[in-house]
Design a protein around this motif. Structure first.
Motif, mmCIF file in Angstrom:
data_model
loop_
_atom_site.group_PDB
_atom_site.id
_atom_site.type_symbol
_atom_site.label_atom_id
_atom_site.label_comp_id
_atom_site.label_asym_id
_atom_site.label_seq_id
_atom_site.Cartn_x
_atom_site.Cartn_y
_atom_site.Cartn_z
ATOM 1 N N ALA A 13 0.833 -1.202 0.000
ATOM 2 C CA ALA A 13 0.000 0.000 0.000
ATOM 3 C C ALA A 13 0.869 1.254 0.000
ATOM 4 O O ALA A 13 0.548 2.241 -0.673
ATOM 5 N N SER A 14 1.997 1.219 0.732
ATOM 6 C CA SER A 14 2.879 2.399 0.760
ATOM 7 C C SER A 14 3.558 2.609 -0.587
ATOM 8 O O SER A 14 3.779 3.744 -1.002
ATOM 9 N N CYS A 15 3.865 1.530 -1.294
ATOM 10 C CA CYS A 15 4.434 1.648 -2.639
ATOM 11 C C CYS A 15 3.406 2.289 -3.567
ATOM 12 O O CYS A 15 3.721 3.228 -4.300
ATOM 13 N N CYS A 16 2.190 1.780 -3.556
ATOM 14 C CA CYS A 16 1.144 2.313 -4.432
ATOM 15 C C CYS A 16 0.845 3.777 -4.109
ATOM 16 O O CYS A 16 0.612 4.583 -5.013
ATOM 17 N N SER A 17 0.874 4.117 -2.838
ATOM 18 C CA SER A 17 0.653 5.500 -2.445
ATOM 19 C C SER A 17 1.753 6.405 -3.000
ATOM 20 O O SER A 17 1.478 7.480 -3.536
#
Length: 105
Positions: free
Chosen positions: A58-62
């Motif tokens: 999720a942090s990568c996608c964000s």
């Protein structure tokens, strides 16, 4: 190779040779390479490298949602990515894996 591509490559190599902290852009807004912070780049690394890359977090996608894809496209066919263990094919697949629009490079 065009003069612009040579300039970009030389600039990137110079920044990398000085150290990872200098990848931050000089505009002072603490943005990293192509509008991805250092933390964002690190969050995406497991998804674009190694023999068994993992799905993006999720942090990568964000972090990817803030990226400048036209800037990132410059590095699509760069041997520099391979040098750092980044699979450019996997990197270009990240937006679709994060349910984001695929860049047109």
């Amino acid at each position: 190779m065009g003069a612009y591509k040579k300039l970009v490559l030389v600039s990137l190599l110079l920044a990398l040779s000085i150290g990872s902290e200098t990848i931050m852009l000089a505009n002072g807004d603490n943005q990293g390479l192509c509008h991805m912070t250092k933390e964002g780049l690190k969050a995406c690394q497991p998804s674009v490298s190694g023999q068994n890359p993992v799905p993006p977090s999720a942090s990568c996608c964000s972090a990817l949602s803030n990226a400048d894809f036209q800037c990132l496209c410059i590095f699509k066919n760069s041997n520099l990515l391979n040098f750092y263990g980044i699979n450019s094919t996997l990197a270009m697949e990240l937006p679709s894996k994060c349910n984001q629009a695929q860049p047109h490079c």
